[in-house]
Design a protein around this motif. Structure first.
Motif, PDB file in Angstrom:
ATOM      1  N   GLY A 182      -7.663  -7.550 -20.900  1.00  0.00           N
ATOM      2  CA  GLY A 182      -8.132  -6.262 -21.459  1.00  0.00           C
ATOM      3  C   GLY A 182      -8.027  -5.235 -20.504  1.00  0.00           C
ATOM      4  O   GLY A 182      -7.108  -4.775 -19.905  1.00  0.00           O
ATOM      5  N   ASP A 183      -9.027  -4.461 -20.022  1.00  0.00           N
ATOM      6  CA  ASP A 183      -9.199  -3.207 -19.069  1.00  0.00           C
ATOM      7  C   ASP A 183      -9.338  -3.460 -17.843  1.00  0.00           C
ATOM      8  O   ASP A 183      -9.616  -2.879 -17.051  1.00  0.00           O
ATOM      9  N   MET A 184      -9.519  -4.731 -17.458  1.00  0.00           N
ATOM     10  CA  MET A 184      -9.495  -5.136 -16.004  1.00  0.00           C
ATOM     11  C   MET A 184      -8.051  -5.984 -15.458  1.00  0.00           C
ATOM     12  O   MET A 184      -7.657  -6.700 -16.465  1.00  0.00           O
ATOM     13  N   GLY A 185      -7.721  -5.929 -14.338  1.00  0.00           N
ATOM     14  CA  GLY A 185      -6.555  -6.510 -13.825  1.00  0.00           C
ATOM     15  C   GLY A 185      -6.782  -6.630 -12.300  1.00  0.00           C
ATOM     16  O   GLY A 185      -7.598  -5.778 -11.569  1.00  0.00           O
ATOM     17  N   TYR A 186      -6.267  -7.713 -11.863  1.00  0.00           N
ATOM     18  CA  TYR A 186      -6.320  -7.632 -10.276  1.00  0.00           C
ATOM     19  C   TYR A 186      -4.918  -7.969  -9.636  1.00  0.00           C
ATOM     20  O   TYR A 186      -3.978  -8.834 -10.558  1.00  0.00           O
ATOM     21  N   SER A 187      -4.524  -7.914  -8.436  1.00  0.00           N
ATOM     22  CA  SER A 187      -3.601  -8.473  -7.758  1.00  0.00           C
ATOM     23  C   SER A 187      -3.856  -9.088  -6.366  1.00  0.00           C
ATOM     24  O   SER A 187      -4.963  -8.564  -5.788  1.00  0.00           O
ATOM     25  N   VAL A 188      -3.233 -10.030  -5.986  1.00  0.00           N
ATOM     26  CA  VAL A 188      -3.514 -10.620  -4.698  1.00  0.00           C
ATOM     27  C   VAL A 188      -2.049 -10.630  -4.024  1.00  0.00           C
ATOM     28  O   VAL A 188      -0.964 -11.083  -4.725  1.00  0.00           O
ATOM     29  N   CYS A 189      -2.232 -10.475  -2.751  1.00  0.00           N
ATOM     30  CA  CYS A 189      -0.829 -10.612  -1.970  1.00  0.00           C
ATOM     31  C   CYS A 189      -1.169 -10.782  -0.583  1.00  0.00           C
ATOM     32  O   CYS A 189      -2.372 -10.994  -0.015  1.00  0.00           O
ATOM     33  N   THR A 190      -0.377 -10.642   0.124  1.00  0.00           N
ATOM     34  CA  THR A 190      -0.189 -10.837   1.788  1.00  0.00           C
ATOM     35  C   THR A 190       0.217  -9.337   2.169  1.00  0.00           C
ATOM     36  O   THR A 190       1.334  -8.743   1.651  1.00  0.00           O
TER      37      THR A 190
END
Length: 166
Positions: free
Chosen positions: A109-117
């Motif tokens: 929906g209107d939320m999202g996330y990213s994970v990374c180094t």
């Protein structure tokens, strides 16, 4: 009998297949936008390291529910504290570069996330470069059609190295 049952199920199965084939396209587009917002954040972070905080201000939501947990320690809550945290970071590390690697993006929906180094080098106020390799989570919310950062968390975690410290 089996053929009749299959013929009766065919419209429902076709509709379900259409719905499933359309969902990933919408999700893929949102994931691309969150990935782009992630890259904009790191570009803005690098601009801040060169003394220009305006791009960083542009990628963040300015609402009171934003937060930042930096690898340098501390917790900033609300846009004013988050912005002050980045001003302090620029004072402590006046130069360097940071880049995301191995980005994973999830949206709903209107939320999202990213994970990374996050990897790079920062110049400390005393002069030497400080290298780091740390994990990070970036959370975004769609506001007025744009993906804005609402939370950033970075720490050395299990990467085997220390993040920059204050």
């Amino acid at each position: 009998m089996t053929i009749i049952a299959l013929l009766c199920l065919a419209p429902a199965l076709a509709q379900n297949a259409r719905a499933q084939s359309q969902a990933p396209k919408a999700s893929a587009a949102a994931e691309d936008r969150v990935r782009s917002a992630t890259m904009l954040f790191y570009d803005a972070f690098n601009s801040a390291l060169r003394g220009d905080l305006d791009p960083l201000s542009a990628v963040w939501s300015h609402r009171p529910d934003v937060s930042n947990l930096s690898a340098a320690g501390g917790r900033a809550a609300g846009w004013n504290e988050v912005h002050a945290d980045f001003q302090n970071m620029v004072r402590l590390y006046p130069g360097g570069r940071i880049a995301p690697r191995d980005i994973i993006v999830i949206t709903d929906g209107d939320m999202g996330y990213s994970v990374c180094t996050e990897t790079g080098q920062l110049r400390s106020a005393e002069g030497p470069m400080v290298s780091f390799n740390q994990r990070a989570t970036n959370i975004f919310r769609r506001e007025d059609g744009k993906w804005k950062m609402i939370h950033h968390h970075a720490d050395a975690g299990s990467t085997g190295s220390q993040g920059p410290t204050r």
